[in-house]
Design a protein around this motif. Structure first.
Motif, PDB file in Angstrom:
ATOM      1  N   THR A   4     -48.533 105.815 -11.037  1.00  0.00           N
ATOM      2  CA  THR A   4     -49.766 105.510 -10.307  1.00  0.00           C
ATOM      3  C   THR A   4     -50.567 106.770 -10.033  1.00  0.00           C
ATOM      4  O   THR A   4     -50.012 107.779  -9.590  1.00  0.00           O
ATOM      5  N   ALA A   5     -51.869 106.704 -10.255  1.00  0.00           N
ATOM      6  CA  ALA A   5     -52.801 107.757  -9.842  1.00  0.00           C
ATOM      7  C   ALA A   5     -53.709 107.179  -8.773  1.00  0.00           C
ATOM      8  O   ALA A   5     -54.275 106.101  -8.949  1.00  0.00           O
ATOM      9  N   ILE A   6     -53.828 107.885  -7.656  1.00  0.00           N
ATOM     10  CA  ILE A   6     -54.704 107.466  -6.563  1.00  0.00           C
ATOM     11  C   ILE A   6     -55.905 108.402  -6.545  1.00  0.00           C
ATOM     12  O   ILE A   6     -55.743 109.619  -6.483  1.00  0.00           O
ATOM     13  N   ILE A   7     -57.096 107.824  -6.601  1.00  0.00           N
ATOM     14  CA  ILE A   7     -58.324 108.618  -6.549  1.00  0.00           C
ATOM     15  C   ILE A   7     -58.968 108.382  -5.195  1.00  0.00           C
ATOM     16  O   ILE A   7     -59.430 107.283  -4.886  1.00  0.00           O
ATOM     17  N   GLY A   8     -58.979 109.425  -4.375  1.00  0.00           N
ATOM     18  CA  GLY A   8     -59.526 109.320  -3.029  1.00  0.00           C
ATOM     19  C   GLY A   8     -58.470 109.650  -1.997  1.00  0.00           C
ATOM     20  O   GLY A   8     -57.327 109.194  -2.093  1.00  0.00           O
ATOM     21  N   ALA A   9     -58.841 110.463  -1.003  1.00  0.00           N
ATOM     22  CA  ALA A   9     -57.869 110.953  -0.025  1.00  0.00           C
ATOM     23  C   ALA A   9     -58.345 110.742   1.405  1.00  0.00           C
ATOM     24  O   ALA A   9     -58.119 111.565   2.277  1.00  0.00           O
ATOM     25  N   GLY A  10     -59.013 109.605   1.634  1.00  0.00           N
ATOM     26  CA  GLY A  10     -59.346 109.201   2.991  1.00  0.00           C
ATOM     27  C   GLY A  10     -58.227 108.339   3.557  1.00  0.00           C
ATOM     28  O   GLY A  10     -57.112 108.327   3.035  1.00  0.00           O
ATOM     29  N   PRO A  11     -58.495 107.587   4.627  1.00  0.00           N
ATOM     30  CA  PRO A  11     -57.452 106.767   5.240  1.00  0.00           C
ATOM     31  C   PRO A  11     -56.765 105.806   4.269  1.00  0.00           C
ATOM     32  O   PRO A  11     -55.551 105.601   4.360  1.00  0.00           O
ATOM     33  N   ILE A  25     -41.803 105.551  -5.631  1.00  0.00           N
ATOM     34  CA  ILE A  25     -42.624 105.262  -6.807  1.00  0.00           C
ATOM     35  C   ILE A  25     -43.434 106.505  -7.158  1.00  0.00           C
ATOM     36  O   ILE A  25     -44.129 107.065  -6.309  1.00  0.00           O
ATOM     37  N   THR A  26     -43.345 106.939  -8.390  1.00  0.00           N
ATOM     38  CA  THR A  26     -44.023 108.174  -8.796  1.00  0.00           C
ATOM     39  C   THR A  26     -45.537 107.998  -8.743  1.00  0.00           C
ATOM     40  O   THR A  26     -46.077 106.992  -9.199  1.00  0.00           O
ATOM     41  N   PHE A  27     -46.210 108.983  -8.187  1.00  0.00           N
ATOM     42  CA  PHE A  27     -47.661 108.932  -8.087  1.00  0.00           C
ATOM     43  C   PHE A  27     -48.198 110.351  -7.972  1.00  0.00           C
ATOM     44  O   PHE A  27     -47.482 111.302  -7.660  1.00  0.00           O
ATOM     45  N   ARG A  28     -49.488 110.469  -8.227  1.00  0.00           N
ATOM     46  CA  ARG A  28     -50.246 111.658  -7.866  1.00  0.00           C
ATOM     47  C   ARG A  28     -51.518 111.188  -7.185  1.00  0.00           C
ATOM     48  O   ARG A  28     -52.069 110.144  -7.544  1.00  0.00           O
ATOM     49  N   ILE A  29     -51.956 111.936  -6.208  1.00  0.00           N
ATOM     50  CA  ILE A  29     -53.160 111.570  -5.467  1.00  0.00           C
ATOM     51  C   ILE A  29     -54.126 112.740  -5.518  1.00  0.00           C
ATOM     52  O   ILE A  29     -53.746 113.888  -5.292  1.00  0.00           O
ATOM     53  N   PHE A  30     -55.393 112.429  -5.832  1.00  0.00           N
ATOM     54  CA  PHE A  30     -56.414 113.456  -6.040  1.00  0.00           C
ATOM     55  C   PHE A  30     -57.595 113.219  -5.093  1.00  0.00           C
ATOM     56  O   PHE A  30     -58.015 112.085  -4.867  1.00  0.00           O
ATOM     57  N   GLY A  31     -58.146 114.301  -4.576  1.00  0.00           N
ATOM     58  CA  GLY A  31     -59.345 114.195  -3.757  1.00  0.00           C
ATOM     59  C   GLY A  31     -59.359 115.186  -2.619  1.00  0.00           C
ATOM     60  O   GLY A  31     -58.337 115.792  -2.285  1.00  0.00           O
ATOM     61  N   ARG A  32     -60.527 115.365  -2.034  1.00  0.00           N
ATOM     62  CA  ARG A  32     -60.669 116.225  -0.867  1.00  0.00           C
ATOM     63  C   ARG A  32     -60.252 115.431   0.362  1.00  0.00           C
ATOM     64  O   ARG A  32     -60.828 114.374   0.641  1.00  0.00           O
ATOM     65  N   PRO A  33     -59.272 115.905   1.115  1.00  0.00           N
ATOM     66  CA  PRO A  33     -58.754 115.112   2.226  1.00  0.00           C
ATOM     67  C   PRO A  33     -59.812 114.803   3.282  1.00  0.00           C
ATOM     68  O   PRO A  33     -60.538 115.686   3.733  1.00  0.00           O
ATOM     69  N   MET A  34     -59.931 113.513   3.619  1.00  0.00           N
ATOM     70  CA  MET A  34     -60.854 113.040   4.662  1.00  0.00           C
ATOM     71  C   MET A  34     -62.289 113.476   4.389  1.00  0.00           C
ATOM     72  O   MET A  34     -63.064 113.751   5.307  1.00  0.00           O
TER      73      MET A  34
END
Length: 412
Positions: A4-11, A25-34
């Protein structure tokens, strides 16, 4: 192949990451936090959501806003004490450090179809393969300026999300368009910062939430109008606590509810700051605007048909957000063309999956599918648990297939 790739680092993005992490579950998350909160909302703003409704979700409620405030010595109450913007952003950053250390402060510049899933390219040139992509992109892609104002140069007119610091408007004449929470917050903050402000809204009267604390309400009042993450009342309770049931309602009814529920209104804490200090022109519709002699001229029309022209140095259009998938330009044209939409928003399954297999939407883009709760941080818990269950089921199924394939290969 990443699961899984998550785009967005808000709530929403942070919540989903925390839940996936707990399930292994393997994932990476990308984005500027909040980022929406840190860069696109005015300093000094207070959240309209109560404290108990402003949590970022983790599976066991290990790090709620209340626990953060206790840790930092910040005054907190479930209801009755507004949450400051800087408190909420600090909480989000602390949540990231504690619950989602994997977050990568990188931007996804393109998403394309690839064998077995999707190929993501990051702003540093790195390429990532993922079976599924969760779009938790928040509101900043969807800021809306009416067409009759869109041609005014940015020097003279801008959306409210384009500014962070109200001090830049000190001593200037500013018109704020809108009657919702953002418009009222901006009007109050600008006036207090020393700007000459005028508020223009098509509503004949401004609306504000009442101040409610459970201690002030009798048991009977609490039974009649239970407190929820979207305000008091049984209808609000359904919207806040049963988005899966909301998803089963007929499409036309869902659209009507989302359109009419929780319309423009301000928090109780901003009422006196606006009503007693900011000049208002209510019941007026914006007809257009133009620039002459270094000033922006706004043309408005009253309910009785009377026309007026207002002049200012700048106009802030606090005119809200409208989901438009065409503005998600990092998605390839092929992917965007395959989405089934309803009133401009993606049609989603009960697991938040779009008509393009493996691409999920949460947050404001999911509101027409799961209700008005998706417009608020309170909806992040439902979204995180729903998406995580779907990912866990998919992950388990793929693991079983791999195990069966390995067994067959060994038997040969």
């Amino acid at each position: 192949m990443l699961n899984t790739a998550i785009i967005g680092a808000g709530p929403y993005g942070l919540s989903i990451a925390a839940h996936l992490r707990s399930r292994g579950i393997t994932f990476r998350i990308f984005g500027r936090p909040m980022d929406s909160w840190r860069a696109h909302m005015p300093k000094g703003m207070l959240l309209k959501s109560d404290g108990f409704a402003s949590n970022i979700s983790d599976p066991d409620d290990q790090f709620t806003l209340e626990k953060f405030c206790a840790q930092e010595g910040i005054e907190y109450s479930d209801t009755g004490i507004p949450v400051r913007l800087d408190t909420f952003t600090r909480y989000g950053l602390a949540f990231r450090e504690r619950m989602v250390p994997e977050l990568e402060d990188k931007l996804v510049v393109s998403v394309q179809r690839a064998s077995g899933g999707y190929l993501l390219q990051l702003d540093n040139g790195e390429k990532v393969n993922a079976r599924s992509v969760v779009l938790a992109v928040g509101i900043t892609h969807f800021d809306y300026i009416p067409e009759n104002l869109a041609s005014v140069p940015a020097e003279f007119l801008s959306h409210s999300s384009r500014h962070r610091d109200v001090e830049q408007f000190r001593g200037r004449e500013v018109i704020v368009i809108g009657g919702g929470s953002s418009a009222l917050d901006w009007a109050a903050l600008l006036q207090e910062a020393g700007a000459q402000v005028q508020l223009v809204a098509r509503q004949a009267a401004l609306k504000f939430h009442g101040r409610l604390t459970e201690k002030q309400r009798s048991l009977w009042e609490r039974i009649q109008r239970p407190q929820t993450g979207l305000g008091p009342g049984w209808r609000a309770s359904f919207y806040a606590n049963a988005p899966a049931a909301f998803h089963r309602l007929p499409e036309t009814l869902r659209l009507e509810i989302v359109k009419r529920t929780l319309g423009p209104s301000g928090g109780w804490f901003v009422k006196d700051r606006v009503m007693n200090h900011v000049p208002q022109l209510l019941g007026h519709t914006v007809e257009g605007a133009g620039v002459r002699e270094g000033k922006v001229h706004l043309h408005v029309r009253a309910l009785d048909g009377t026309d007026r022209e207002l002049r200012a140095d700048h106009i802030i259009a606090a005119t809200g957000y409208r989901v438009n998938l065409g503005r998600l330009t990092f998605l390839s044209p092929e992917i965007r063309s395959k989405f089934t939409t309803l009133a401009g928003t993606p049609v989603l399954s009960s697991t938040c999956e779009s008509s393009v297999p493996g691409i999920y939407f949460v947050g404001i883009a999911a509101a027409n599918s799961f209700g008005p709760v998706m417009r608020f941080a309170f909806g992040a818990d439902f979204a995180a648990r729903t998406v995580t269950r779907a990912m866990a089921k998919s992950f388990s199924r793929k693991t079983e297939l791999v195990a069966v394939g390995a067994a067959v290969s060994t038997s040969k």
